[in-house]
Design a protein around this motif. Structure first.
Motif, PDB file in Angstrom:
ATOM      1  N   LEU A   1       0.821  -1.209   0.000  1.00 11.21           N
ATOM      2  CA  LEU A   1       0.000   0.000   0.000  1.00 11.21           C
ATOM      3  C   LEU A   1       0.858   1.263   0.000  1.00 11.21           C
TER       4      LEU A   1
ATOM      5  N   TYR B   1       1.493   3.470  -3.037  1.00 17.47           N
ATOM      6  CA  TYR B   1       0.452   4.339  -3.583  1.00 17.47           C
ATOM      7  C   TYR B   1      -0.067   5.374  -2.583  1.00 17.47           C
ATOM      8  N   PHE B   2       0.154   5.122  -1.283  1.00 18.19           N
ATOM      9  CA  PHE B   2      -0.361   6.005  -0.246  1.00 18.19           C
ATOM     10  C   PHE B   2       0.730   6.338   0.767  1.00 18.19           C
TER      11      PHE B   2
ATOM     12  N   ASP C   1      -5.961  -3.865  -4.920  1.00 18.26           N
ATOM     13  CA  ASP C   1      -6.382  -3.224  -6.166  1.00 18.26           C
ATOM     14  C   ASP C   1      -7.803  -2.696  -6.040  1.00 18.26           C
TER      15      ASP C   1
ATOM     16  N   ARG D   1      -7.672   0.551  -4.051  1.00 25.33           N
ATOM     17  CA  ARG D   1      -7.181   1.671  -4.869  1.00 25.33           C
ATOM     18  C   ARG D   1      -8.266   2.153  -5.825  1.00 25.33           C
ATOM     19  N   GLN D   2      -8.958   1.226  -6.451  1.00 21.66           N
ATOM     20  CA  GLN D   2     -10.006   1.611  -7.396  1.00 21.66           C
ATOM     21  C   GLN D   2     -11.161   2.303  -6.683  1.00 21.66           C
TER      22      GLN D   2
ATOM     23  N   ALA E   1     -10.113   5.841  -5.648  1.00 20.25           N
ATOM     24  CA  ALA E   1     -10.027   6.718  -6.811  1.00 20.25           C
ATOM     25  C   ALA E   1     -11.410   7.173  -7.276  1.00 20.25           C
TER      26      ALA E   1
END
Length: 259
Positions: A43, A46-47, A248, A251-252, A255
Motif C-alpha cells: 500500500l 500508492y499512499f 487493487d 485503490r479503485q 479513486a
C-alpha cells in the motif's frame, strides 16, 4: 518510530511509509502495527501509510483498563492522525480495527475520507448466521497456531510467507492487554449509529470467515448508506493479508469515491 499522545496521556507508537494521500491502518485485536506486514509495504507504493500500535500492544503504553472500548480506541486513532499532521485520511480497519474505524467515522467524520472495513461487524446481532461457531472461538482463544492459521489464511500463503505469519500471530502483548482487547471487540455495538457514517465505505469479507461470518458484512452494507460489499470467495478472517487482489479493489474504490 514516532509517538502520539492519547487523550489520557498514554504514548502510542506509530510509523509511516510512502507518499500520497494518507491511509491509516487499524489492526485487529492484540495485533501490532507490524502485523500488517506485506500489505502495508504494498500500500505504501500508492499512499502515505500510517500505522500504529494499539494501547497495550507492541511499543505503546497500556493506559487504564477503562479506556479499552472500541469507541475510546477510536480516540487513540484520532490522536495518531493528529500527531501525523493529517486532517483527513482514508481509514482501513481489519476485524477489531474495523470496529474502531466505524467509531472514528461516526465521531470524527471530518477526519475520514474513505472507509475500508475488512472481516468485521457492527457488533453482536440476533440475526441468524452472524455468530462464530464454537470450534472457531475455541481455536481463537487456544493460542495454538496449528488451529489459528486455517481460520485466517490460505495454507499456501502461510507456507510462502512464514515471517509475515509469525509476526501477525506474535505481537508483543501481556495477558492483561489481550484480555481487554478481546473484551472491547466482543462488546462493540455500533448498529444503531452506523447510519451516521457518511464516508464512502468499502466492505471486504471472506466467504469462508468462521470468526466473523459473512452475514455480518451483509448487515453492515444495509446499515451504512451507499456502502459497497465485496465478497472474497473462500477467504478466511485474514483476507487483508493473503488476498492481495483486495489492494487493487481498495485503490479503485478510493479513486472513484473519495473526495
Amino acid at each position: 518510530m514516532n509517538f502520539a499522545e492519547a487523550p489520557d496521556g498514554t504514548e502510542l507508537a506509530w510509523s509511516e511509509a510512502g507518499e500520497g494521500e494518507p491511509l491509516l491502518l487499524i489492526a485487529g485485536q492484540a495485533t501490532s502495527m507490524d502485523g500488517w506486514g506485506p500489505t502495508a509495504k504494498l500500500l505504501s507504493r500508492y499512499f502515505r501509510v500510517i500505522r500504529f500500535d494499539h494501547r497495550g500492544i507492541g511499543r505503546s503504553g497500556k493506559g487504564d483498563a477503562d479506556r479499552y472500548t472500541t469507541r475510546l480506541l477510536a480516540e487513540d486513532a484520532a490522536a495518531v492522525l493528529e500527531a501525523a499532521g493529517t486532517d483527513l485520511a482514508h481509514v482501513y480497519g481489519h476485524s477489531m480495527g474495523g470496529r474502531i474505524g466505524q467509531w472514528l467515522a461516526i465521531d470524527h467524520p471530518q477526519k475520514v475520507n474513505a472507509l475500508i472495513l475488512a472481516a468485521t461487524s457492527g457488533g453482536k446481532s440476533p440475526e441468524p448466521g452472524t455468530q462464530p461457531d464454537k470450534a472457531a472461538m475455541e481455536a481463537l482463544v487456544s493460542g495454538d497456531l496449528s488451529r489459528l492459521e486455517p481460520l485466517f489464511f490460505d495454507a499456501e500463503w502461510v507456507c510462502a510467507n512464514p515471517e509475515a505469519t509469525h509476526v501477525f500471530f506474535n505481537s508483543r502483548a501481556s495477558a492483561w492487554a489481550k484480555a481487554r482487547h478481546f473484551k472491547a471487540s466482543r462488546e462493540h455495538d455500533a448498529w444503531n449509529e452506523l447510519s451516521a457514517i457518511k464516508a464512502p465505505t468499502l466492505i471486504l469479507h471472506g466467504t469462508g470467515d468462521a470468526l466473523t461470518p459473512l452475514p455480518n458484512a451483509t448487515l453492515l452494507r444495509e446499515h451504512i448508506q451507499g456502502s459497497v460489499l465485496v465478497r472474497v470467495p473462500g477467504a478466511g478472517h485474514g483476507l487483508h493479508l493473503d488476498h492481495p487482489e483486495t489492494l487493487d479493489w481498495i485503490r479503485q474504490f478510493v479513486a472513484r469515491k473519495a473526495r
